[in-house]
Write a protein that holds these residues in place. Structure first.
Motif, PDB file in Angstrom:
ATOM      1  N   MET A 280     -23.752 -17.952  23.053  1.00  0.00           N
ATOM      2  CA  MET A 280     -24.326 -17.190  24.159  1.00  0.00           C
ATOM      3  C   MET A 280     -23.523 -15.918  24.415  1.00  0.00           C
ATOM      4  N   ILE A 281     -22.195 -16.015  24.394  1.00  0.00           N
ATOM      5  CA  ILE A 281     -21.348 -14.836  24.568  1.00  0.00           C
ATOM      6  C   ILE A 281     -21.621 -13.832  23.446  1.00  0.00           C
ATOM      7  N   GLY A 282     -21.797 -14.354  22.240  1.00  0.00           N
ATOM      8  CA  GLY A 282     -22.138 -13.485  21.118  1.00  0.00           C
ATOM      9  C   GLY A 282     -23.448 -12.750  21.329  1.00  0.00           C
ATOM     10  N   ASP A 283     -24.406 -13.417  21.977  1.00  0.00           N
ATOM     11  CA  ASP A 283     -25.685 -12.770  22.274  1.00  0.00           C
ATOM     12  C   ASP A 283     -25.478 -11.591  23.230  1.00  0.00           C
ATOM     13  N   PHE A 284     -24.606 -11.760  24.230  1.00  0.00           N
ATOM     14  CA  PHE A 284     -24.297 -10.646  25.129  1.00  0.00           C
ATOM     15  C   PHE A 284     -23.604  -9.521  24.363  1.00  0.00           C
ATOM     16  N   HIS A 285     -22.639  -9.874  23.541  1.00  0.00           N
ATOM     17  CA  HIS A 285     -21.900  -8.866  22.786  1.00  0.00           C
ATOM     18  C   HIS A 285     -22.824  -8.066  21.868  1.00  0.00           C
ATOM     19  N   SER A 286     -23.817  -8.730  21.296  1.00  0.00           N
ATOM     20  CA  SER A 286     -24.739  -8.028  20.393  1.00  0.00           C
ATOM     21  C   SER A 286     -25.538  -6.967  21.121  1.00  0.00           C
ATOM     22  N   LYS A 287     -25.614  -7.082  22.445  1.00  0.00           N
ATOM     23  CA  LYS A 287     -26.313  -6.093  23.269  1.00  0.00           C
ATOM     24  C   LYS A 287     -25.334  -5.138  23.951  1.00  0.00           C
ATOM     25  N   GLY A 288     -24.071  -5.204  23.548  1.00  0.00           N
ATOM     26  CA  GLY A 288     -23.076  -4.291  24.110  1.00  0.00           C
ATOM     27  C   GLY A 288     -22.592  -4.665  25.493  1.00  0.00           C
ATOM     28  N   VAL A 289     -22.748  -5.926  25.889  1.00  0.00           N
ATOM     29  CA  VAL A 289     -22.359  -6.382  27.223  1.00  0.00           C
ATOM     30  C   VAL A 289     -21.106  -7.251  27.117  1.00  0.00           C
ATOM     31  N   LYS A 290     -20.081  -6.912  27.883  1.00  0.00           N
ATOM     32  CA  LYS A 290     -18.847  -7.688  27.918  1.00  0.00           C
ATOM     33  C   LYS A 290     -18.995  -8.859  28.898  1.00  0.00           C
ATOM     34  N   VAL A 291     -18.198  -9.922  28.670  1.00  0.00           N
ATOM     35  CA  VAL A 291     -18.378 -11.173  29.405  1.00  0.00           C
ATOM     36  C   VAL A 291     -17.095 -11.593  30.109  1.00  0.00           C
ATOM     37  N   PHE A 292     -17.218 -11.825  31.422  1.00  0.00           N
ATOM     38  CA  PHE A 292     -16.132 -12.369  32.247  1.00  0.00           C
ATOM     39  C   PHE A 292     -16.461 -13.812  32.644  1.00  0.00           C
ATOM     40  N   PHE A 293     -15.422 -14.583  32.932  1.00  0.00           N
ATOM     41  CA  PHE A 293     -15.556 -15.882  33.584  1.00  0.00           C
ATOM     42  C   PHE A 293     -14.590 -15.903  34.773  1.00  0.00           C
ATOM     43  N   PRO A 294     -14.791 -16.827  35.731  1.00  0.00           N
ATOM     44  CA  PRO A 294     -13.951 -16.830  36.927  1.00  0.00           C
ATOM     45  C   PRO A 294     -12.655 -17.618  36.766  1.00  0.00           C
ATOM     46  N   ILE A 295     -11.669 -17.196  37.546  1.00  0.00           N
ATOM     47  CA  ILE A 295     -10.458 -17.990  37.784  1.00  0.00           C
ATOM     48  C   ILE A 295     -10.657 -18.668  39.129  1.00  0.00           C
ATOM     49  N   MET A 296     -10.831 -19.979  39.153  1.00  0.00           N
ATOM     50  CA  MET A 296     -10.913 -20.701  40.422  1.00  0.00           C
ATOM     51  C   MET A 296      -9.481 -21.102  40.789  1.00  0.00           C
TER      52      MET A 296
END
Length: 733
Positions: free
Chosen positions: A151-167
Motif C-alpha cells: 500500500m505504501i508503494g502504491d502511494f509512492h508510485s503516485k509521488g505521495v510520501k507516507v507518515f505514521f503516528p507516534i502514540m
C-alpha cells in the motif's frame, strides 16, 4: 491532550496574549510572531526579526545539517498534506479486500488538486478497546506487514510520501521489548515509510533522531503541537526535552524538519509569522485546524508564510469536508507552490512587505532570477487598484500569477506600481522574473491559472453540511412462537423513551456530524432521545459462548475470507480447556452475523439491546438499578498483559429485571452498523472489562446502559477484538 487542548484554548488565549506580546508571540503555542502595527516602521520590525533569528541561532548553537540531507529534501516540495483514517472507505474496500489508493488519491485530486504527503492513522480512537498496542494495530491492517508495504508503494508510485503516528502516550497496552523510538523507526524502515508524526508531542525527542541514525534510515520527524512546550518544563532523561523557556526550547527544530501549525487564534486580522519558518526557512509547517468548517483563515495564514496545509477531513471517523470554495483555493495555492517548489525555502523571504491597500498583507520570496509575492486580503470587500510598489529592476517582467495575466507596471521614478484585483477574503500572487528566464513552462502555468481565474472563488459554495449516515439493515428472523431455549421474552412497549449517549472523546466541535444517525434523525449526533414503539422479541440470556460458537463452526465449517485474528485465543479449531462458558471474542461483526443467521437469530438493534437491559425503564442505568455496584460485574483489568474474559454466569447478581445476564462489565457487544460515504462504524454496548491505564486517550468505558461506544470498522482483521462479543435476538409473531 486533544480534549484538554480544545477545552483550555479560550482561557489560555486570554492569559497567553498579554505575556506573549512582550516577546512578540501571538499564538497559543508560541508558534507565531505577531506582525507589525499598521503604523509601525516596517524596516525597524524587519531588523528586530533578523536580530531575533541571529541571536536565537547563536544561543542554541544551531546546526542546520539535517536540512541539507538530500534524502529528506522532499519535505520542501510537500505542500498539501492530509491526516487520514485507515478506516476511510475510499482507502480500503472490505468487499474486495483491497487497498484502493488510486480511488483515494483521485478523489482528492479532483476536489482540491491532490496531496504530496499522507499521515495514515490506524490507532486512535479504537486503541485501548483491548491491550493491542500501536504496533499490533498496524500489523492488523489488512494484508499485515506485506499488505501495508504494498500500500505504501502504491502511494509512492503516485509521488505521495507516507507518515505514521507516534502514540507517545501508548504506555498502557501490551508492552514492547524495545524503547518506543527505536521500535518505531525500525518499523518504518521495515515498511518503507517516510516520516513519523508525534501525536500530542511538543517536539519529537532526540531519541528518535538517534534511532534513525543508528539504523541508517532518515525520517522526517513532525510533532503535533509545537516544538518545545510554551510553558516551563523540566528535562527528563527518557524524553530528552530541554529545560527552561524562551528560545532554548527551539533546539529540537534541528531534527524536527516539519511541524503542524496550530495558529490559534486563526481569525486574527493581521496574519502571524511562523516562528519555525522564520528561524529555518527550509522547515515545513502544515497549518492545521481540524474542526474549522471555513478554512479561509487557515489557508491565508499558510499562503502568507509560504507554508503547507493539512487538509484533514476524516477526523476520527467524523467527516469535516472542505467546502467547494476552500477546495478551489487549495487547488490554486498548491498549483503555485508546485510550479516554483524551491522558492518557498528562500533564506531571504520577507513577511510584511508594504502594501498599498487596507487589510491586504504580502510576503516576498526571492530566488536567483525571480521573486514571488504572496498576498492575502483579510477584508470582507474586494480590493482593486495598485497593490504593490516595488523597486524597478532592469529586465524584469511582472505577472499576476493568481489570475494568470501579464502585468503592465506603471513606472514611478525608481519604483514600479502593480495594479491587480484581490477578491474579498481572497488571495493574490505576483511573479517578478528576468526576461531571459521566461520559458514555455511559465506560459503553460499562466494558462492554467488563467483558466482557474475564469471562475472567481466567490462563485464557489461555502456551504458545509454533515455526511448523511445509513444504518445497515438487519433482516428480521422467522417468527418464533415459543420461547427458544436460552432466550428471554421481552414484552412490547409502545412508549419506550430511548435515550442514548456516545462516549467518544472528541467531536463536539461538529455536533451535527459526531456520533451516529438513527433512522429517524436528520443528521448524526452524539446523543439521542426518541419515543418509540418496540415490538416483543426474544433475547439471549447470556452472550454467545465459545461452546456455542464451536457448535456453529462444527455444523457449518464456517471460514471467513479474512482469517487474521479470527478466534485468536483458540487453538486447532477449539477453545482452551475451561473456556466453554466464556463469551466468544475475536469475532468480527460479520462473524457474529454468520452465527446468528445459522442459529435462526439476528443481532439486536441498539435500542432493542438497551430496552431489554433496562427492562423498559429509561431511568435504569445499570441492569440492577441506577447506582454502580462493582461487586456485580467482573473486576476491571488495566494491566498491560490483560486477563481473559469471565464466564457468562459468574455474576448472577448483575442480572437485569428480566433476568438477562452479563450485560455490562465483561465484554462489549455488537449491535448496529452505520455507514456514510467515508466511514463504517459499529455501535457497541456493554462496556468491556479492560481499560488501558496511563492515558485518557484510550477507548472510553460505557458501563451505563444508556451509553454506547462508536467503534470504527475497517476490515475483520482490524475489527476483531479480545473484548468484543455478541448476543442474539429473535422475532416474535
Amino acid at each position: 491532550m486533544k480534549r484538554i487542548l480544545y477545552l483550555i484554548i479560550p482561557m489560555l488565549l486570554l492569559l497567553n496574549r498579554s505575556a506573549a506580546q512582550a516577546v512578540g508571540y501571538t499564538s497559543l503555542f508560541e508558534e507565531v510572531f505577531e506582525g507589525p502595527d499598521q503604523n509601525k516602521d516596517y524596516q525597524a520590525w524587519h531588523m528586530s526579526m533578523d536580530q531575533w533569528r541571529e541571536t536565537t541561532r547563536r544561543s542554541i548553537d544551531y546546526d542546520s545539517s539535517q536540512y541539507n540531507n538530500r534524502e529528506l529534501e522532499w519535505i520542501n516540495s510537500s505542500f498539501i498534506y492530509v491526516q487520514m483514517m485507515a478506516h476511510d472507505r475510499y482507502f480500503y474496500d472490505p468487499l474486495s479486500s483491497t487497498y484502493t489508493v488510486d480511488r483515494y488519491l483521485e478523489d482528492l485530486e479532483q476536489r482540491y488538486g491532490g496531496i504530496d504527503a499522507v499521515l495514515i492513522w490506524p490507532t486512535y480512537p479504537n486503541i485501548g478497546i483491548d491491550n493491542r498496542n500501536q504496533f499490533d494495530l498496524l500489523h492488523d491492517m489488512p494484508g499485515g506487514i506485506e499488505g501495508v508495504k504494498k500500500m505504501i508503494g502504491d502511494f509512492h508510485s503516485k509521488g505521495v510520501k507516507v507518515f505514521f503516528p507516534i502514540m507517545i502516550w501508548d504506555n498502557g497496552t501490551r508492552k514492547i521489548d524495545l524503547p518506543m523510538a527505536l521500535a518505531l523507526v525500525k518499523e518504518m524502515k521495515r515498511l518503507g515509510a517516510d516520516g513519523l508524526n508525534g501525536d500530542t508531542m511538543f517536539g519529537v525527542t532526540r531519541e528518535f533522531m538517534a534511532a534513525a541514525d543508528s539504523l541508517d534510515y532518515p525520517l522526517i520527524f513532525q510533532p503535533e503541537l509545537s516544538i518545545g512546550s510554551p510553558q516551563k518544563f523540566t528535562q527528563k532523561k527518557e524524553t530528552d526535552t530541554l529545560e527552561g523557556d524562551g528560545v532554548s526550547k527551539l533546539k529540537p527544530i534541528e531534527w524536527n524538519l516539519s511541524s503542524w501549525g496550530y495558529f490559534f487564534p486563526y481569525e486574527s486580522i493581521t496574519p502571524g509569522v511562523s516562528v519555525y519558518k522564520w528561524l529555518e526557512p527550509s522547515h515545513q509547517v502544515f497549518v492545521t485546524n481540524r474542526w474549522a468548517r471555513d478554512k479561509t483563515d487557515d489557508l491565508q495564514h499558510a499562503f502568507f508564510n509560504g507554508i503547507g496545509y493539512n487538509a484533514w477531513e476524516n477526523i476520527w471517523g467524523v467527516w469535516n469536508q472542505i467546502t467547494e470554495r476552500d477546495a478551489a483555493a487549495i487547488k490554486r495555492i498548491s498549483t503555485i507552490y508546485r510550479s516554483f517548489p524551491q522558492i518557498w525555502k528562500s533564506k531571504q523571504w520577507r513577511p510584511y512587505v508594504p502594501t498599498l491597500q487596507s487589510r491586504v498583507y504580502a510576503s516576498e520570496f526571492p530566488g536567483n532570477d525571480r521573486t514571488i509575492y504572496t498576498l492575502i486580503n483579510r477584508d470582507s470587500i474586494p480590493r482593486e487598484g495598485v497593490q504593490l510598489e516595488l523597486p524597478n529592476k532592469k529586465g524584469a517582467l511582472y505577472y499576476d500569477i493568481w489570475n494568470g495575466k501579464v502585468l503592465q507596471p506603471e513606472k514611478k521614478g525608481n519604483k514600479v506600481l502593480l495594479n491587480f484585483p484581490i477578491e474579498a477574503h481572497g488571495y493574490g500572487a505576483v511573479l517578478e522574473i528576468l526576461k531571459e528566464s521566461v520559458d514555455g513552462t511559465i506560459d503553460s502555468f499562466l494558462k492554467k491559472m488563467h483558466d482557474f481565474s475564469n471562475r472567481p472563488l466567490s462563485s464557489f459554495s461555502r456551504k458545509w453540511g454533515p455526511l448523511p449516515q445509513k444504518m445497515v439493515e438487519i433482516q428480521g428472523t422467522s417468527p418464533v412462537l415459543d420461547i427458544p431455549e436460552g432466550m428471554i421474552y421481552v414484552p412490547e412497549n409502545n412508549h419506550y423513551e430511548f435515550i442514548s449517549n456516545g462516549v467518544m472523546i472528541e467531536g463536539n466541535d461538529l455536533p451535527t456530524a459526531v456520533g451516529i444517525q438513527h433512522p429517524w434523525e436528520k443528521h448524526p449526533a452524539r446523543s439521542q432521545q426518541h419515543l418509540m414503539s418496540i415490538k416483543a422479541f426474544y433475547i439471549d440470556k447470556y452472550p454467545v459462548t465459545n461452546e456455542q460458537y464451536k457448535s456453529f463452526m462444527d455444523a457449518t465449517g464456517y471460514e471467513p475470507e479474512d482469517k487474521h485474528n479470527f478466534l485468536k485465543d483458540w487453538d486447532n479449531g477449539t477453545y482452551p480447556e475451561g473456556w466453554a462458558n466464556k463469551p466468544v471474542t475475536w469475532v468480527s461483526i460479520e462473524d457474529a452475523r454468520a452465527y446468528a443467521k445459522w442459529a435462526g437469530k439476528r443481532l439486536p438493534h441498539e435500542w432493542e439491546w438497551q430496552y431489554a437491559a433496562q427492562g423498559g425503564n429509561k431511568d435504569v442505568l445499570y441492569p440492577w438499578g441506577s447506582i454502580m455496584d462493582t461487586s456485580r460485574i467482573p473486576p476491571i483489568d488495566s494491566t498491560r498483559t490483560s486477563r481473559s474474559v469471565t464466564d457468562v454466569n459468574i455474576f448472577p447478581q448483575g442480572a437485569s429485571s428480566l433476568e438477562i445476564m452479563d450485560l455490562t462489565g465483561n465484554i462489549w457487544q455488537w449491535t448496529d452498523e452505520y455507514r456514510d460515504e467515508h466511514t463504517r462504524a459499529a455501535v457497541l454496548k456493554g462496556g468491556g472489562f479492560y481499560r488501558s491505564a496511563t492515558s485518557d486517550w484510550y477507548f472510553p468505558r460505557a458501563y451505563e446502559l444508556n451509553k454506547y461506544g462508536k467503534y470504527l470498522l475497517m476490515a475483520p482483521s482490524m475489527d476483531r477484538s479480545a473484548t468484543i462479543g455478541f448476543r442474539c435476538v429473535a422475532d416474535t409473531p
